[in-house]
Design a protein around this motif. Structure first.
Motif, mmCIF file in Angstrom:
data_model
loop_
_atom_site.group_PDB
_atom_site.id
_atom_site.type_symbol
_atom_site.label_atom_id
_atom_site.label_comp_id
_atom_site.label_asym_id
_atom_site.label_seq_id
_atom_site.Cartn_x
_atom_site.Cartn_y
_atom_site.Cartn_z
ATOM 1 N N SER A 171 0.847 -1.191 0.000
ATOM 2 C CA SER A 171 0.000 0.000 0.000
ATOM 3 C C SER A 171 0.879 1.237 0.000
ATOM 4 O O SER A 171 2.072 1.175 0.308
ATOM 5 N N GLN A 200 0.640 5.345 1.335
ATOM 6 C CA GLN A 200 -0.028 6.476 1.971
ATOM 7 C C GLN A 200 0.554 7.756 1.385
ATOM 8 O O GLN A 200 1.772 7.881 1.258
ATOM 9 N N SER A 201 -0.303 8.701 1.047
ATOM 10 C CA SER A 201 0.135 9.968 0.462
ATOM 11 C C SER A 201 -0.341 11.114 1.347
ATOM 12 O O SER A 201 -1.536 11.388 1.450
ATOM 13 N N GLU A 232 5.180 10.382 0.443
ATOM 14 C CA GLU A 232 4.724 9.054 0.055
ATOM 15 C C GLU A 232 5.351 8.024 0.992
ATOM 16 O O GLU A 232 6.581 7.965 1.140
ATOM 17 N N PRO A 268 -5.776 15.335 5.715
ATOM 18 C CA PRO A 268 -5.847 13.872 5.814
ATOM 19 C C PRO A 268 -5.065 13.191 4.700
ATOM 20 O O PRO A 268 -4.929 13.726 3.603
ATOM 21 N N PRO A 269 -4.555 11.967 4.964
ATOM 22 C CA PRO A 269 -3.780 11.252 3.938
ATOM 23 C C PRO A 269 -4.693 10.691 2.864
ATOM 24 O O PRO A 269 -5.904 10.574 3.032
ATOM 25 N N GLN A 270 -4.068 10.328 1.742
ATOM 26 C CA GLN A 270 -4.752 9.637 0.670
ATOM 27 C C GLN A 270 -4.066 8.296 0.453
ATOM 28 O O GLN A 270 -2.939 8.083 0.878
ATOM 29 N N THR A 271 -4.753 7.398 -0.223
ATOM 30 C CA THR A 271 -4.171 6.102 -0.560
ATOM 31 C C THR A 271 -3.971 6.037 -2.058
ATOM 32 O O THR A 271 -4.899 6.307 -2.818
ATOM 33 N N ARG A 272 -2.755 5.738 -2.495
ATOM 34 C CA ARG A 272 -2.455 5.652 -3.919
ATOM 35 C C ARG A 272 -3.004 4.342 -4.482
ATOM 36 O O ARG A 272 -2.790 3.275 -3.920
ATOM 37 N N THR A 273 -3.691 4.424 -5.595
ATOM 38 C CA THR A 273 -4.159 3.238 -6.302
ATOM 39 C C THR A 273 -3.752 3.341 -7.753
ATOM 40 O O THR A 273 -3.449 4.423 -8.255
ATOM 41 N N SER A 315 3.340 6.559 -7.355
ATOM 42 C CA SER A 315 3.672 7.874 -6.810
ATOM 43 C C SER A 315 4.233 8.814 -7.876
ATOM 44 O O SER A 315 3.836 9.979 -7.949
ATOM 45 N N ARG A 320 3.944 16.276 -1.407
ATOM 46 C CA ARG A 320 3.305 15.207 -0.658
ATOM 47 C C ARG A 320 4.363 14.190 -0.237
ATOM 48 O O ARG A 320 5.305 13.915 -0.973
#
Length: 544
Positions: free
Chosen positions: A50, A52-53, A177, A213-218, A407, A175
């Motif tokens: 996973s 986190q960004s 990563e 808040p963080p984001q999740t990279r997909t 990323s 950001r």
């Protein structure tokens, strides 16, 4: 009909012997793209990992996002991760400043010292005018840094001191990563060498600001490279197959290299010209090799003897050149017809495949892009630090892969191959280890070259001898497939960079350092200083 059948069988045999399989690139086109319909497969079965960004915020009242002040994040708890990097919106905007992080080891209260993150990373990437280099998915990025299993982070980004005009602004959209490689088929290796690690430096950040808040990279929806108009190479539907996860078997290095009976090898004809071995003879010799081959989608490819490698190469399309390519070889004394025809190909080394290090094939683009040939190898260091074990190398690769694709916005892992501190060799960008896959490693000189990343940072730490030997063995084989003398020189045409303008013809050593084609420290002074040794050894492995 008979000739056509024999040719088809021969190509099939060569493909079996040079796994993983993918179609060879026709020599007529410079860049070839396999269509998504031919190489796309269903998503891999829930592979771990996973990203986190976290958006960075101003540090202190005088700072502002996109301005010249410091940005960062205060100490915070996060989900587990092992690799860090910083990205921003505009890939053409340089980060003039320093990036430092410190992390907390998972399940402890122990924080690391401040560690520097390499900010000059734009020289690693696709050529400026290529489809990958102009993709809207691209972001600016630092080099990634391996920090080990962590669950806390703190970061500061400081603009460099300015002159009379003040400090240049930091890029917009910074950001952090945080990449978790997940569990994977970790390779069993020999005892690793002991390397020095570089201590971090710096002081505490006194003022910090709360971040968003963080984001999740997909993974983005896969798409064919924009503007791909070159010839299309037919693809085998299994060429990017992903098999279920399985434990990696012991490394194959203790086993003897596969060989082919002498009767099956190429031999000079009455006229002195080298002729391919009879197909029946090669088929008869397959039993000796197949006993040591693993099934398709195996975690590693076994090493082959020089004789077996040369026998296979006789049937690999396009057929190998048997005359000097360029450079020092062109000045060698005239040879007899038999000598001139002899292929100089080093034995194929054992290679851990993408399956072996656990690549999630669902996140990369589903097409394979090839260049016309391989004239030179550019050697890099990954700049991810030396604080990893050889057992962790597959995790480092999975982390870099996610960072490159999700990323940074690249189509796949940037390098064609990677080498760890124990000398293990890993397949990098997808498309076939024996094929001229177009990488994203040396800005301006990705065409007709291959990129090799030695995992670590070698500016002040010497590379292990095992890594240098692995560079020599890999280049002896791969350059040999294209008729290149590792001690020779080649001429390449620049695609644009900070040393050579687009269209400039530049002479390089066949085994070159990244800094030869771009103004950069890569591959680090101490690894760069070992490239002469690698050239000599590679030529020896080729039998020169």
């Amino acid at each position: 009909m008979r000739a056509s059948l024999a040719s088809s069988i021969a190509v099939t045999c060569a493909a079996v012997l040079a796994l993983p399989v993918s179609s060879a690139a026709p020599a007529a086109a410079e860049v070839l793209v396999q269509p998504p319909a031919a190489s796309a497969l269903p998503p891999a079965p829930d592979l771990p990992g996973s990203t986190q960004s976290l958006p960075l915020g101003p540090l202190g009242p005088s700072s502002r996002a996109g301005g010249s002040g410091d940005q960062g994040l205060p100490r915070r708890d996060v989900k587990p991760f092992s690799l860090v990097g910083v990205v921003w919106d505009d890939p053409r905007a340089p980060l003039h400043g320093t990036v430092q992080v410190r992390t907390r080891a998972t399940g402890t209260d122990t924080w690391s010292e401040w560690q520097d993150v390499e900010t000059h990373n734009d020289e690693h990437g696709a050529d400026p005018d290529s489809a990958e280099g102009t993709s809207r998915a691209l972001r600016g990025s630092t080099a990634p840094l391996w920090v080990g299993d962590s669950d806390g982070v703190e970061i500061r980004v400081r603009a460099e001191a300015g002159g009379t005009g003040g400090a240049p602004p930091l890029p917009a959209g910074l950001r952090l990563e945080l990449v978790d490689p997940g569990e994977g088929p970790e390779a069993q290796t020999e005892t690793e060498p002991v390397l020095e690690t570089e201590p971090g430096t710096g002081t505490e950040v006194e003022q910090v600001a709360e971040a968003a808040p963080p984001q999740t990279r997909t993974a983005p929806a896969p798409a064919a490279p924009a503007g791909a108009t070159a010839a299309v190479a037919p693809a085998d539907a299994t060429s990017a197959a992903v098999a279920p996860e399985a434990p990696l078997p012991p490394a194959p290095t203790p086993a003897p290299a596969a060989t082919v009976p002498a009767a099956t090898l190429a031999a000079p004809s009455a006229s002195g010209a080298l002729t391919a071995p009879p197909l029946s003879g090669l088929l008869a010799g397959l039993g000796a090799i197949n006993a040591q081959l693993t099934p398709y989608a195996a975690p590693w490819l076994p090493a082959l003897s020089k004789e077996a490698t040369e026998a296979i190469a006789s049937y690999l399309p396009p057929f190998l050149p048997r005359t000097p390519a360029s450079g020092a070889e062109a000045q060698e004394p005239a040879k007899t017809p038999v000598q001139a025809a002899a292929p100089y190909i080093g034995p194929r080394p054992a290679i851990v495949t993408r399956k072996g290090w656990g690549a999630d094939e669902s996140i990369r683009e589903k097409t394979f892009v090839y260049t016309n040939t391989i004239k030179a190898a550019f050697v890099h260091h990954s700049a991810t630090g030396n604080n990893y074990t050889c057992a962790q190398a597959p995790s480092v690769l999975r982390s870099i892969y996610r960072y490159h694709v999700l990323s940074s916005g690249w189509r796949d892992f940037g390098y064609n191959f990677a080498i760890d501190k124990c000398g293990n060799i890993y397949e990098g960008r997808a498309g076939g280890v024996d094929k001229p896959v177009l990488g994203a490693h040396t800005l301006g000189f990705n065409t007709s070259t291959m990129g090799i990343a030695v995992l670590g940072t070698f500016s002040t730490t010497a590379p292990p001898a095992a890594s240098v030997t692995a560079v020599a063995r890999l280049t002896a084989w791969k350059l040999g497939l294209h008729g290149i003398n590792p001690k020779g020189s080649v001429t390449l045409t620049s695609g644009g960079g900070n040393l050579y303008a687009k269209g400039t013809k530049v002479k390089f050593n066949a085994i070159a350092g990244h800094r030869d084609g771009f103004a950069t420290d890569c591959p680090g002074s101490l690894l760069y200083g070992k490239l002469g040794t690698a050239r000599t050894s590679a030529a020896s492995y080729q039998g020169r």
